[in-house]
Motif scaffolding. Structure first.
Motif, PDB file in Angstrom:
ATOM      1  N   GLY A 142       0.723  -1.084   0.019  1.00 20.22           N
ATOM      2  CA  GLY A 142      -0.030   0.091  -0.002  1.00 20.22           C
ATOM      3  C   GLY A 142       0.842   1.097  -0.061  1.00 20.22           C
ATOM      4  O   GLY A 142       0.386   2.029  -0.817  1.00 20.22           O
ATOM      5  N   VAL A 143       1.880   1.330   0.833  1.00 24.93           N
ATOM      6  CA  VAL A 143       2.574   2.352   0.775  1.00 24.93           C
ATOM      7  C   VAL A 143       3.675   2.619  -0.248  1.00 24.93           C
ATOM      8  O   VAL A 143       3.708   3.734  -0.979  1.00 24.93           O
ATOM      9  CB  VAL A 143       3.693   2.447   2.101  1.00 24.93           C
ATOM     10  CG1 VAL A 143       3.020   2.596   3.322  1.00 24.93           C
ATOM     11  CG2 VAL A 143       4.690   1.135   2.274  1.00 24.93           C
ATOM     12  N   LEU A 144       3.840   1.590  -0.855  1.00 27.13           N
ATOM     13  CA  LEU A 144       4.761   1.426  -2.296  1.00 27.13           C
ATOM     14  C   LEU A 144       3.681   1.964  -3.482  1.00 27.13           C
ATOM     15  O   LEU A 144       4.072   3.039  -4.146  1.00 27.13           O
ATOM     16  CB  LEU A 144       5.175   0.407  -2.695  1.00 27.13           C
ATOM     17  CG  LEU A 144       6.027   0.162  -3.911  1.00 27.13           C
ATOM     18  CD1 LEU A 144       7.086   1.143  -3.954  1.00 27.13           C
ATOM     19  CD2 LEU A 144       6.320  -1.438  -4.342  1.00 27.13           C
ATOM     20  N   ALA A 145       2.507   1.751  -3.372  1.00 33.75           N
ATOM     21  CA  ALA A 145       1.460   2.293  -4.458  1.00 33.75           C
ATOM     22  C   ALA A 145       1.178   3.614  -4.166  1.00 33.75           C
ATOM     23  O   ALA A 145       1.123   4.285  -5.169  1.00 33.75           O
ATOM     24  CB  ALA A 145       0.198   1.590  -4.172  1.00 33.75           C
ATOM     25  N   ARG A 146       1.168   4.221  -2.959  1.00 36.48           N
ATOM     26  CA  ARG A 146       0.988   5.514  -2.861  1.00 36.48           C
ATOM     27  C   ARG A 146       2.156   6.403  -3.121  1.00 36.48           C
ATOM     28  O   ARG A 146       2.150   7.499  -3.737  1.00 36.48           O
ATOM     29  CB  ARG A 146       0.570   5.844  -1.319  1.00 36.48           C
ATOM     30  CG  ARG A 146      -0.897   5.345  -0.901  1.00 36.48           C
ATOM     31  CD  ARG A 146      -1.286   6.245   0.479  1.00 36.48           C
ATOM     32  NE  ARG A 146      -0.221   5.669   1.466  1.00 36.48           N
ATOM     33  CZ  ARG A 146      -0.491   4.600   2.501  1.00 36.48           C
ATOM     34  NH1 ARG A 146      -1.165   3.814   2.165  1.00 36.48           N
ATOM     35  NH2 ARG A 146       0.237   4.655   3.612  1.00 36.48           N
ATOM     36  N   THR A 147       3.357   5.925  -2.997  1.00 43.52           N
ATOM     37  CA  THR A 147       4.537   6.684  -3.446  1.00 43.52           C
ATOM     38  C   THR A 147       4.664   6.824  -4.900  1.00 43.52           C
ATOM     39  O   THR A 147       4.977   8.057  -5.486  1.00 43.52           O
ATOM     40  CB  THR A 147       5.778   6.249  -2.765  1.00 43.52           C
ATOM     41  OG1 THR A 147       5.944   4.795  -3.143  1.00 43.52           O
ATOM     42  CG2 THR A 147       5.654   6.351  -1.070  1.00 43.52           C
ATOM     43  N   LEU A 148       4.282   5.796  -5.514  1.00 44.58           N
ATOM     44  CA  LEU A 148       4.374   5.842  -6.979  1.00 44.58           C
ATOM     45  C   LEU A 148       3.249   6.543  -7.690  1.00 44.58           C
ATOM     46  O   LEU A 148       3.651   7.073  -8.602  1.00 44.58           O
ATOM     47  CB  LEU A 148       4.447   4.202  -7.615  1.00 44.58           C
ATOM     48  CG  LEU A 148       5.616   3.475  -7.214  1.00 44.58           C
ATOM     49  CD1 LEU A 148       5.207   2.117  -7.531  1.00 44.58           C
ATOM     50  CD2 LEU A 148       6.839   3.888  -8.067  1.00 44.58           C
ATOM     51  N   ALA A 149       2.149   6.663  -7.003  1.00 47.64           N
ATOM     52  CA  ALA A 149       1.086   7.525  -7.616  1.00 47.64           C
ATOM     53  C   ALA A 149       1.038   8.879  -6.979  1.00 47.64           C
ATOM     54  O   ALA A 149       0.533   9.601  -7.970  1.00 47.64           O
ATOM     55  CB  ALA A 149      -0.297   6.883  -7.302  1.00 47.64           C
ATOM     56  N   THR A 150       1.464   9.031  -5.941  1.00 42.79           N
ATOM     57  CA  THR A 150       1.224  10.621  -5.479  1.00 42.79           C
ATOM     58  C   THR A 150       2.576  11.229  -4.798  1.00 42.79           C
ATOM     59  O   THR A 150       2.592  12.391  -4.493  1.00 42.79           O
ATOM     60  CB  THR A 150       0.253  10.544  -4.315  1.00 42.79           C
ATOM     61  OG1 THR A 150       0.665   9.810  -3.124  1.00 42.79           O
ATOM     62  CG2 THR A 150      -1.098   9.804  -4.719  1.00 42.79           C
ATOM     63  N   GLY A 151       3.546  10.537  -4.692  1.00 44.80           N
ATOM     64  CA  GLY A 151       4.943  11.088  -4.200  1.00 44.80           C
ATOM     65  C   GLY A 151       5.245  10.646  -2.761  1.00 44.80           C
ATOM     66  O   GLY A 151       6.030   9.662  -2.407  1.00 44.80           O
ATOM     67  N   TYR A 152       4.389  10.884  -1.899  1.00 45.58           N
ATOM     68  CA  TYR A 152       4.510  10.731  -0.335  1.00 45.58           C
ATOM     69  C   TYR A 152       3.893   9.478   0.058  1.00 45.58           C
ATOM     70  O   TYR A 152       2.626   9.413  -0.747  1.00 45.58           O
ATOM     71  CB  TYR A 152       4.112  11.857   0.337  1.00 45.58           C
ATOM     72  CG  TYR A 152       4.793  13.143   0.384  1.00 45.58           C
ATOM     73  CD1 TYR A 152       6.241  13.410   0.321  1.00 45.58           C
ATOM     74  CD2 TYR A 152       4.061  14.326   0.354  1.00 45.58           C
ATOM     75  CE1 TYR A 152       6.932  14.354   0.227  1.00 45.58           C
ATOM     76  CE2 TYR A 152       4.911  15.603   0.301  1.00 45.58           C
ATOM     77  CZ  TYR A 152       6.306  15.709   0.204  1.00 45.58           C
ATOM     78  OH  TYR A 152       7.191  16.677   0.058  1.00 45.58           O
ATOM     79  N   ALA A 153       4.088   8.637   0.921  1.00 41.65           N
ATOM     80  CA  ALA A 153       3.303   7.548   1.595  1.00 41.65           C
ATOM     81  C   ALA A 153       2.536   8.436   2.682  1.00 41.65           C
ATOM     82  O   ALA A 153       1.505   8.052   2.990  1.00 41.65           O
ATOM     83  CB  ALA A 153       4.205   6.567   2.355  1.00 41.65           C
ATOM     84  N   PHE A 154       3.335   9.376   3.358  1.00 43.76           N
ATOM     85  CA  PHE A 154       2.825   9.898   4.320  1.00 43.76           C
ATOM     86  C   PHE A 154       3.102  11.519   4.233  1.00 43.76           C
ATOM     87  O   PHE A 154       4.202  11.976   4.684  1.00 43.76           O
ATOM     88  CB  PHE A 154       3.376   9.400   5.593  1.00 43.76           C
ATOM     89  CG  PHE A 154       3.371   7.745   5.869  1.00 43.76           C
ATOM     90  CD1 PHE A 154       2.007   7.236   6.289  1.00 43.76           C
ATOM     91  CD2 PHE A 154       4.516   7.213   5.657  1.00 43.76           C
ATOM     92  CE1 PHE A 154       2.162   5.905   6.404  1.00 43.76           C
ATOM     93  CE2 PHE A 154       4.317   5.935   5.788  1.00 43.76           C
ATOM     94  CZ  PHE A 154       3.259   5.244   6.275  1.00 43.76           C
ATOM     95  N   PRO A 155       2.098  12.189   3.673  1.00 37.00           N
ATOM     96  CA  PRO A 155       2.194  13.535   3.592  1.00 37.00           C
ATOM     97  C   PRO A 155       2.216  14.212   4.871  1.00 37.00           C
ATOM     98  O   PRO A 155       1.566  13.771   5.721  1.00 37.00           O
ATOM     99  CB  PRO A 155       0.911  14.177   2.617  1.00 37.00           C
ATOM    100  CG  PRO A 155       0.472  12.861   1.948  1.00 37.00           C
ATOM    101  CD  PRO A 155       0.685  11.733   2.909  1.00 37.00           C
ATOM    102  N   GLY A 156       2.973  15.488   5.069  1.00 36.22           N
ATOM    103  CA  GLY A 156       3.206  16.087   6.002  1.00 36.22           C
ATOM    104  C   GLY A 156       1.992  17.091   6.344  1.00 36.22           C
ATOM    105  O   GLY A 156       1.359  17.423   5.280  1.00 36.22           O
TER     106      GLY A 156
END
Length: 601
Positions: free
Chosen positions: A356-370
């Motif tokens: 899930g975190v790999l998917a988010r980083t590839l699609a949106t950049g951050y896995a956990f936006p600040g």
């Protein structure tokens, strides 16, 4: 063609002869310049005149290029010039007055736009056995031939001792003496430009190192009385005297970009910079660099390391106050956890949902936006084009007990797969030195400390990593020169089968990036990209462009095949493929394929 950055700090030659020496020493009551005269063994002591607000100056006809000098504080303490351009024997020895006009640049360089950049991070001291700018310059053709377009140098600011990573600098304007002279650094950058390579400098504006820093003795206002940093006293940017401190660091940024013709800066650990003023020092620095950019008529780039993931600091449009990109640790951590299974320390939150975190980083950049500026709510992720992606860098390799590269943990297949994911996304790629030829050498933490500092480092390393050692695996001694030598690249690895294979893979991938991704970078949509799970270890990632085109990445990060749904229709064009055959409904282990579809042909 010459370049000089004029500033209120340090020493500068005067047009009519002689030199002006300036020191901000608000805590001092008496200041003298110790200047080595040509006919005397002992330096001349010239009293400095106070001009108010903590400034002291000496104008003297005896100031000529090549002369050594230091400052004497309150008739007792001898200190270096904090804005010295050259300290050939380190921060405890005299500075040398230099003539920036003495180097004649040979390359008329127009720079490169951000979308063309592919970074190669290197540490000058371990890049070659010689550990010098001149020796490093001999390998620049190799990097240009592979398709790299930007060199990122780990910090160059002078630090105590002969060797170290460079993040404990104490003289931010003086290139570390062990690597060569300032003119030799300029020659390295000049050569890089001649080969079409940008050069970035890693700068540290969050703390000073512990060895060779005398500022507390005469300029206490350099340090905050309310803020702290992980490395001790925080830099003062928002209390009394903070405006001068801010100018010191902003001029340092402009100095590298103007006098050394660097193409950009990577600002280390800006999450450790504490500044409650508005605009804060990061806003102010960016605005001043953008003004210089307009004057220089070449692109100047600014990159952050920011654990807080402040997407609001980033923009693809070179806006004053904002930054071009951020090192994206989220991408690295997500990739690392999926390939190695490690779940300790900062990997823990990535291991909870690895795909899930790999998917988010590839699609949106951050896995956990600040958090968004001015509030606690999570803001939108920055554009993918503002991310810098890597499978490893000096931190992620060197902060391990044994400095292992990813291939030592996930094998050559895993490292190749990770490299390709870093190289072929809309984000900007970065490769750590040696990974382009499958180097087996580690990159360890090393520091040439002596005495109590050495003992403290050794004890700290045992506390942090003692659990990782046993009778067969002793913890490397960070302060032993053997640790430096163990981290030095072995260039003969280029000639091995694995070395040639890795270089061919990178060259092919960067050619695909140049042909397919780079021309479309300016049309990438700000959001709306997707990453859909395929089986337990597969993803189908789609990046969308304003032209109506889309690039799709099909990947299987696992060690078993994945049954996949039917691929895109036949009009899709293959951009790059790794370990993939034509059986499109079965994705082999550690395989990936990139496709382009839609929009104009």
């Amino acid at each position: 063609m010459t370049h000089t950055h004029l500033m209120p700090f340090g020493a500068r030659l005067l047009p009519g002869g002689g030199a002006r020496f300036s020191l901000w020493a608000p805590s001092a009551t008496r200041v003298s310049l110790l200047l080595q005269a040509s006919t005397q063994h002992e330096p001349l002591a010239v009293p400095a005149e106070s001009s108010g607000e903590g400034w002291w100056h000496v104008d003297t006809p005896d100031g000529v290029a090549g002369r050594e000098y230091q400052w004497r504080i309150n008739d007792t303490l001898t200190v270096p010039d904090p804005a010295s351009r050259h300290n050939p024997r380190g921060p405890h020895a005299p500075c040398v007055l230099t003539d920036p006009e003495g180097y004649a640049w040979t390359t008329d360089w127009a720079g490169r736009p951000w979308e063309e950049l592919v970074f190669y991070e290197l540490h000058v001291g371990t890049f070659t056995p010689e550990g010098t700018y001149a020796a490093a310059a001999a390998h620049l053709q190799h990097l240009a031939d592979l398709g790299f377009t930007a060199i990122e140098l780990m910090p160059l600011a002078a630090f105590g001792g002969a060797w170290g990573w460079g993040y404990d600098g104490v003289l931010p304007f003086a290139p570390h003496h062990a690597y060569g002279t300032p003119d030799e650094l300029k020659a390295f950058i000049d050569r890089a430009h001649a080969l079409g390579l940008c050069v970035f400098v890693d700068v540290v504006y969050n703390h000073f190192g512990p060895d060779g820093n005398y500022l507390n003795a005469y300029a206490e206002a350099f340090f905050s009385t309310t803020h702290t940093s992980p490395w001790g006293a925080a830099i003062n940017f928002d209390q009394d005297g903070g405006s001068v401190v801010r100018e010191f660091f902003i001029h340092n940024a402009l100095y590298w970009l103007e006098e050394f013709q660097a193409d950009g800066l990577r600002l280390d650990a800006v999450h450790a910079i504490q500044d409650a003023s508005l605009p804060d020092v990061l806003d102010h620095l960016s605005a001043r660099v953008r003004a210089l950019e307009a004057q220089a008529r070449r692109p100047l780039h600014l990159v952050l390391e920011n654990e807080l993931n402040h997407g609001w600091r980033l923009s693809t449009r070179h806006e004053p106050g904002l930054y071009d990109a951020q090192w994206n640790d989220d991408f690295h951590h997500a990739l690392h956890v999926n390939l190695t299974g490690e779940a300790q320390g900062y990997y823990a939150k990535f291991a909870a949902e690895p795909m899930g975190v790999l998917a988010r980083t590839l699609a949106t950049g951050y896995a956990f936006p600040g958090p968004w500026r001015g509030g606690d709510a999570t803001g939108p992720a920055a554009p993918l084009g503002c991310m810098v992606h890597f499978m490893g860098n000096h931190d992620q390799v060197g902060n391990r007990a044994f400095g292992e590269r990813l291939q030592a943990l996930a094998g050559h297949d895993g490292a190749e797969f990770a490299l390709l994911l870093a190289l072929l996304t809309p984000a900007t790629p970065l490769v750590f030195m040696g990974d382009e030829f499958a180097a087996s050498t580690p990159f360890l933490y090393f520091a040439n400390w002596e005495g109590a500092l050495r003992d403290a480092v050794r004890e700290g390393r045992v506390r942090e990593f003692g659990h990782s050692t046993d009778d067969q695996h002793a913890l490397p001694d960070a302060c032993d020169i053997a640790t430096l030598h163990a981290s030095t690249l072995r260039w003969e690895t280029c000639e091995t089968h694995e070395g040639r294979q890795r270089m061919a893979l990178i060259k092919a991938a960067l050619e695909a990036r140049r042909q397919w991704l780079q021309p479309r970078a300016g049309h990438l949509l700000a959001q709306g990209h997707t990453a859909e799970p395929v089986g337990s270890t597969g993803l189908r990632v789609t990046w969308h462009y304003r032209s109506g085109e889309a690039v799709q990445l099909e990947l299987n990060i696992g060690t078993d095949p994945v049954d996949a749904p039917a691929p895109w229709e036949a009009i899709a064009q293959e951009v790059f493929s790794h370990r993939r055959g034509r059986a499109d409904t079965v994705w082999p282990p550690r395989s990936a394929r990139w496709l382009l579809a839609g929009g104009p042909a």
